[in-house]
Design a protein around this motif. Structure first.
Motif, short mmCIF file in Angstrom:
data_model
loop_
_atom_site.label_atom_id
_atom_site.label_comp_id
_atom_site.label_asym_id
_atom_site.label_seq_id
_atom_site.Cartn_x
_atom_site.Cartn_y
_atom_site.Cartn_z
N THR A 1 11.03 32.56 -18.85
CA THR A 1 10.00 33.21 -18.04
C THR A 1 10.23 32.87 -16.58
O THR A 1 10.39 33.75 -15.74
CB THR A 1 8.59 32.79 -18.49
N LEU A 2 10.26 31.57 -16.29
CA LEU A 2 10.52 31.10 -14.93
C LEU A 2 11.93 30.58 -14.74
O LEU A 2 12.46 30.58 -13.62
CB LEU A 2 9.51 30.01 -14.56
N LEU B 1 8.94 38.40 -11.48
CA LEU B 1 8.82 38.77 -10.07
C LEU B 1 7.92 39.99 -9.87
O LEU B 1 7.43 40.23 -8.75
CB LEU B 1 10.20 39.03 -9.47
N ASP B 2 7.69 40.75 -10.94
CA ASP B 2 6.80 41.91 -10.86
C ASP B 2 5.34 41.54 -11.09
O ASP B 2 4.47 42.42 -11.08
CB ASP B 2 7.21 42.97 -11.90
N PRO C 1 2.94 40.00 -9.27
CA PRO C 1 1.90 40.24 -8.27
C PRO C 1 1.23 41.61 -8.40
O PRO C 1 0.02 41.73 -8.17
CB PRO C 1 2.64 40.09 -6.94
N ALA C 2 1.98 42.63 -8.72
CA ALA C 2 1.40 43.96 -8.85
C ALA C 2 0.39 44.02 -9.99
O ALA C 2 -0.65 44.69 -9.89
CB ALA C 2 2.50 45.00 -9.07
N ILE C 3 0.70 43.32 -11.09
CA ILE C 3 -0.23 43.27 -12.22
C ILE C 3 -1.50 42.55 -11.81
O ILE C 3 -2.62 43.00 -12.09
CB ILE C 3 0.42 42.55 -13.43
N LEU C 4 -1.37 41.41 -11.16
CA LEU C 4 -2.53 40.63 -10.76
C LEU C 4 -3.39 41.39 -9.75
O LEU C 4 -4.63 41.35 -9.80
CB LEU C 4 -2.09 39.29 -10.17
N PRO D 1 15.33 30.85 -5.55
CA PRO D 1 14.48 30.97 -4.35
C PRO D 1 13.40 32.03 -4.51
O PRO D 1 12.28 31.86 -4.00
CB PRO D 1 15.49 31.34 -3.26
N GLU D 2 13.72 33.11 -5.23
CA GLU D 2 12.74 34.19 -5.42
C GLU D 2 11.57 33.73 -6.28
O GLU D 2 10.40 34.06 -6.00
CB GLU D 2 13.42 35.40 -6.06
N ILE D 3 11.86 32.98 -7.36
CA ILE D 3 10.81 32.47 -8.23
C ILE D 3 9.94 31.48 -7.47
O ILE D 3 8.70 31.48 -7.55
CB ILE D 3 11.41 31.81 -9.48
#
Length: 242
Positions: free
Chosen positions: A19-20, A232-233, A235-238, A114-116
């Protein structure tokens, strides 16, 4: 209660492996290194060395907790048994070397990109974050240490340190207590339908998000509220929930 009718989410519970962090990728890379060691040391061909590695991975999957045995000893023994089953000889020193190489190589690749890391730092601005991972205590704590990520979370919960792991509701209740939130305040995010998503439903969380990063077909009765190919997707769900 209609979970979708609940208020804005206040907390996010995140799984660790696949996941992470790319545990599956790290494991495959570690196995390739041990495969080369076996071929060089025992003069095995590709098929025989691959068979030893396959047997080790089968034993790893079937592993059950043994409070009386150190996990390092248990897994070195997995290698010893796997070697013996293929080459019919005792090689305890080589088995120990295989285990050390496998463990070290896997941990070397357990890290947050870095993205995570940026994602989690962004989420911390609006949510409480908790890392919830199943597995044997020492193994999972070593992964957390290798990823150098504990400071990114309000709490870290390792299933092997509790009476029940995901998908049992009790470990989720413990997480809610640590964060000072209710089930309906939380979103559960993970790659396993059987543990992460089912566990989220069992605990009555606000929503479940399945990370389908391997592009597998969804089967069975477990239906996540949301499915995304990468965390990484998220934030849109939250944002949609809020």
């Amino acid at each position: 209660m209609d979970r979708r009718a609940a208020g804005a989410a206040r907390a996010v519970l995140l799984d660790l492996d696949n996941t992470l962090v790319g545990t599956a990728h790290a494991g495959r890379a570690a196995i390739r290194k041990v495969n080369k060691l076996l071929k060089a040391t025992l003069d095995l061909d590709d098929e025989a060395a691959g068979s030893v590695c396959d047997k080790f991975q089968e034993k790893l999957l079937l592993e059950t907790p043994d409070p009386a045995a150190a996990i390092d000893d248990v897994r070195a023994r997995h290698w010893e048994e796997s070697i013996r089953e293929v080459v019919a000889c005792e090689k305890p020193a080589l088995a120990a070397e295989c285990y050390r190489l496998w463990k070290r190589s896997r941990l070397d690749l357990i890290g947050f990109t870095p993205e995570i890391r940026a994602l989690l730092e962004e989420l911390r601005g609006g949510y409480k974050l908790l890392l919830l991972t199943n597995g044997e205590s020492q193994t999972q704590r070593e992964k957390v240490a290798a990823a150098r990520c504990e400071e990114l979370f309000d709490a870290v919960v390792v299933g092997g340190e509790h009476a029940e792991q995901k998908p049992h509701p009790s470990i989720y209740t413990h997480c809610f207590s640590l964060l000072g939130v209710e089930a309906e305040d939380c979103v559960m995010v993970g790659d396993s339908l059987d543990t992460d998503i089912q566990g989220g439903f069992n605990a009555g969380v606000r929503a479940t998000v399945w990370i389908n990063n391997f592009g597998v077909s969804q089967t069975g009765s477990v239906k996540p509220d949301y499915t995304i190919p990468t965390v990484l997707d998220l934030p849109a769900i939250l944002k949609g929930l809020d």
